[in-house]
Design a protein around this motif. Structure first.
Motif, mmCIF file in Angstrom:
data_model
loop_
_atom_site.group_PDB
_atom_site.id
_atom_site.type_symbol
_atom_site.label_atom_id
_atom_site.label_comp_id
_atom_site.label_asym_id
_atom_site.label_seq_id
_atom_site.Cartn_x
_atom_site.Cartn_y
_atom_site.Cartn_z
ATOM 1 N N SER A 153 32.011 -19.341 -17.100
ATOM 2 C CA SER A 153 33.463 -19.316 -16.900
ATOM 3 C C SER A 153 34.032 -20.646 -16.447
ATOM 4 O O SER A 153 35.220 -20.725 -16.131
ATOM 5 N N ALA A 154 33.180 -21.685 -16.423
ATOM 6 C CA ALA A 154 33.599 -23.007 -15.931
ATOM 7 C C ALA A 154 34.132 -22.911 -14.508
ATOM 8 O O ALA A 154 35.089 -23.593 -14.124
ATOM 9 N N GLY A 155 33.472 -22.074 -13.702
ATOM 10 C CA GLY A 155 33.905 -21.858 -12.329
ATOM 11 C C GLY A 155 33.423 -22.930 -11.371
ATOM 12 O O GLY A 155 32.797 -23.922 -11.763
ATOM 13 N N LYS A 156 33.711 -22.706 -10.087
ATOM 14 C CA LYS A 156 33.340 -23.665 -9.059
ATOM 15 C C LYS A 156 31.818 -23.835 -8.989
ATOM 16 O O LYS A 156 31.067 -22.867 -9.109
ATOM 17 N N ALA A 157 31.387 -25.049 -8.758
ATOM 18 C CA ALA A 157 29.964 -25.349 -8.609
ATOM 19 C C ALA A 157 29.628 -25.389 -7.121
ATOM 20 O O ALA A 157 29.886 -26.380 -6.433
ATOM 21 N N ARG A 217 17.289 -26.291 1.329
ATOM 22 C CA ARG A 217 17.613 -24.947 1.812
ATOM 23 C C ARG A 217 17.368 -23.949 0.690
ATOM 24 O O ARG A 217 17.465 -24.286 -0.489
ATOM 25 N N PHE A 218 17.084 -22.702 1.059
ATOM 26 C CA PHE A 218 16.987 -21.634 0.069
ATOM 27 C C PHE A 218 18.384 -21.242 -0.396
ATOM 28 O O PHE A 218 19.316 -21.166 0.404
ATOM 29 N N VAL A 219 18.525 -20.984 -1.691
ATOM 30 C CA VAL A 219 19.791 -20.530 -2.251
ATOM 31 C C VAL A 219 19.891 -19.024 -2.054
ATOM 32 O O VAL A 219 18.981 -18.274 -2.426
ATOM 33 N N THR A 220 21.012 -18.572 -1.484
ATOM 34 C CA THR A 220 21.165 -17.153 -1.170
ATOM 35 C C THR A 220 21.854 -16.361 -2.278
ATOM 36 O O THR A 220 21.985 -15.145 -2.170
ATOM 37 N N ASP A 221 22.293 -17.040 -3.335
ATOM 38 C CA ASP A 221 22.924 -16.359 -4.469
ATOM 39 C C ASP A 221 21.888 -16.131 -5.571
ATOM 40 O O ASP A 221 21.065 -17.009 -5.845
ATOM 41 N N PRO A 222 21.944 -14.990 -6.269
ATOM 42 C CA PRO A 222 21.041 -14.768 -7.405
ATOM 43 C C PRO A 222 21.444 -15.650 -8.584
ATOM 44 O O PRO A 222 22.584 -16.132 -8.661
ATOM 45 N N TYR A 223 20.514 -15.835 -9.519
ATOM 46 C CA TYR A 223 20.811 -16.692 -10.658
ATOM 47 C C TYR A 223 22.000 -16.176 -11.464
ATOM 48 O O TYR A 223 22.770 -16.972 -12.035
ATOM 49 N N ALA A 224 22.201 -14.856 -11.515
ATOM 50 C CA ALA A 224 23.318 -14.296 -12.265
ATOM 51 C C ALA A 224 24.657 -14.856 -11.782
ATOM 52 O O ALA A 224 25.602 -15.009 -12.570
ATOM 53 N N PHE A 225 24.737 -15.153 -10.494
ATOM 54 C CA PHE A 225 25.962 -15.744 -9.948
ATOM 55 C C PHE A 225 26.245 -17.092 -10.620
ATOM 56 O O PHE A 225 27.378 -17.377 -11.026
ATOM 57 N N PHE A 226 25.207 -17.912 -10.761
ATOM 58 C CA PHE A 226 25.389 -19.243 -11.362
ATOM 59 C C PHE A 226 25.619 -19.137 -12.866
ATOM 60 O O PHE A 226 26.427 -19.889 -13.425
ATOM 61 N N ALA A 227 24.928 -18.215 -13.513
ATOM 62 C CA ALA A 227 25.135 -18.024 -14.945
ATOM 63 C C ALA A 227 26.595 -17.648 -15.225
ATOM 64 O O ALA A 227 27.208 -18.142 -16.180
ATOM 65 N N GLY A 228 27.154 -16.787 -14.372
ATOM 66 C CA GLY A 228 28.542 -16.410 -14.532
ATOM 67 C C GLY A 228 29.498 -17.565 -14.297
ATOM 68 O O GLY A 228 30.470 -17.749 -15.048
ATOM 69 N N ARG A 229 29.209 -18.352 -13.267
ATOM 70 C CA ARG A 229 30.053 -19.509 -12.965
ATOM 71 C C ARG A 229 29.982 -20.543 -14.089
ATOM 72 O O ARG A 229 30.998 -21.142 -14.461
ATOM 73 N N MET A 230 28.799 -20.757 -14.634
ATOM 74 C CA MET A 230 28.676 -21.732 -15.725
ATOM 75 C C MET A 230 29.420 -21.245 -16.964
ATOM 76 O O MET A 230 30.083 -22.031 -17.649
#
Length: 488
Positions: free
Chosen positions: A241-245, A226-239
């Motif tokens: 902050s040790a946020g949810k994956a 599937r295509f990911v609907t979140d921009p990469y900045a969303f994942f960079a922020g989660r990584m």
């Protein structure tokens, strides 16, 4: 009986209704002279484009209850026995491989998982330089919605890159991307909110989510993409902050869990950003997720794994009637291709001869559970798949109408050409495929049964003199003998 392979010069018809629509909406530029200002990339530039645009795969796992390692991406010859028919049987032993790696040398330490995406690059001039990039994600084992195990699972990411001018990152753009979602081919065009990239100095990586191996009725399952609907900045922020994956995906509410990130090893910045590591016998235990598809974890628990690129053309010789096909494939459903040139390996040795050649596509399984079709039989191999705008959890949309019309040359493309009239092989309909038959989609779906917007690449498009290169039949990447990523 040997087919008549007489070739006539391709004829060029006036545009019909679908040609007008495509010219109005498509990202492609279709001038009168297809080969204007013809030029070709170097081998190194082709490799660079494939590396630069290689996707990042955010994958959900199903690794609990002793199934750790099942959801790794792998290579065809992970068990190093040169036999694809037992891949499913041996992949079921991956948990034992992982467990044995904790204790040191064992019967499994000769295995080389080598997560791999199998690629090809098609290069053609159509007023400007265009590239079709294909990345095929291979899994040795799948589980369908009926709960049965299946041998081999093939899912692919495809991109049309337009206006290439040399090295990647020099002004070209991605016109559209397509992903495999079971039998559907879901497209997202440039500018769509679902088309998200991780942009770095070493690559522009499409963000893709992949389901786990297990079956889940009426939900994403079976390693679909599937295509990911979140921009990469969303994942960079989660990584950070040790946020949810988790990741948003197209045509589905909410976010899906992520247990693995598979990152192209050729992009140093992407590898560094994710902290990805090579999967070896020594690192196997640390890189195997033990979470199931329903478990939400945080980014410190995500396994980040590098993958390498190899060639679709590495596998094609195994389908050939004179290439030992019976080790890997059944003798059912043969497909004939007329090859104008031989398929050679990286060292220049012929692996499939020129001329009319027969290939066998049905998978051979030592457990007698499956007869799926390999690369040579996939509709995307010749571009005759049907595009879909939406995903479906039930995997519909896999009509053969356009593919069948293309093979029979009974329908014209957006420029008024059939497959046979575009190639000049007027005896090919319902008889054989030409080596360089390829349909380029305009990127827009068409509701007419058996019709797609786009055009057949015409005549001698593939010749360097015309600015072309048909990488489906070419081995670009070194097979790395003696330099396998799995060595301790």
């Amino acid at each position: 009986m040997t087919p008549d392979i007489t070739r006539r010069a391709p004829r060029y018809s006036r545009l019909g209704l679908y040609g007008v629509l495509a010219l109005t909406f498509a990202a492609l530029s279709w001038p009168t002279s297809a080969y204007a200002q013809a030029w070709t990339l170097t081998t190194e530039q082709r490799q660079a484009f494939l590396q630069y645009y290689a996707p990042v795969l955010l994958k959900r796992g199903n690794g609990n209850d002793g199934r750790h390692g099942y959801d790794w991406v792998t290579s065809f010859d992970f068990d190093r026995d040169g036999n694809f028919s037992n891949n499913k049987l041996n992949w079921k032993r991956i948990p034992q491989y992982v467990d044995a790696s904790r204790a040191g040398p064992s019967a499994y330490d000769a295995w080389r998982i080598r997560p791999t995406l199998y690629t090809s690059l098609i290069e053609f001039m159509d007023g400007r330089k265009n590239l079709k990039l294909i990345y095929h994600v291979y899994h040795a084992l799948d589980k369908n919605a009926a709960g049965d195990y299946q041998l081999h699972d093939w899912e692919r990411v495809e991109m049309l890159v337009t206006n290439a001018v040399g090295a990647p990152g020099s002004g070209e753009s991605v016109a559209y991307a397509v992903v495999t979602q079971h039998k559907r081919n879901v497209v997202r065009r440039a500018g769509h909110v679902d088309l998200n990239f991780m942009q770095t100095a070493t690559g522009k990586h499409l963000l893709i989510w992949q389901a786990e191996w297990s079956d889940k009725l009426a939900a994403a399952h079976g390693q679909e993409l599937r295509f990911v609907t979140d921009p990469y900045a969303f994942f960079a922020g989660r990584m950070a902050s040790a946020g949810k994956a988790e990741a948003g995906v197209n045509n589905d509410g909410g976010r899906k869990n992520v247990h693995y990130a598979f990152v192209p090893e050729g992009s140093a910045d992407a590898v560094a950003a994710f902290g990805a590591r090579a999967l070896t016998y020594a690192t196997a235990d640390a890189l195997a997720s033990r979470y199931d598809n329903g478990k939400t974890i945080t980014w410190p628990n995500v396994k980040r794994v590098t993958y390498e690129l190899q060639d679709l053309a590495d596998i094609l010789p195994t389908h050939w009637q004179h290439g030992g096909y019976a080790t890997h494939w059944l003798d059912a459903g043969p497909i004939d291709f007329y090859l104008e040139s031989a398929l050679v390996n990286e060292g220049g040795a012929t692996e499939v001869s020129a001329g009319m050649q027969r290939f066998f596509p049905k998978t051979r399984d030592v457990e007698n559970d499956d007869d799926r079709e390999g690369y040579i039989a996939k509709k995307w191999f010749v571009g005759t798949y049907e595009m879909n705008d939406s995903a479906s959890d039930f995997g519909g949309g896999g009509s053969n109408a356009f593919h069948d019309n293309a093979y029979a040359s009974t329908a014209v493309d957006s420029r008024g050409q059939t497959r046979a009239s575009a190639s000049g092989y007027t005896t090919s309909p319902s008889s054989f495929w030409w080596q360089h038959d390829y349909f380029v989609h305009a990127g827009f779906t068409d509701s007419t049964d058996g019709v797609e917007q786009g055009f057949w690449l015409p005549g001698a498009w593939y010749l360097p003199a015309n600015g072309g290169f048909d990488g489906r039949w070419v081995q670009l990447f070194d097979d790395r003998p003696g330099l396998e990523s799995g060595q301790r």
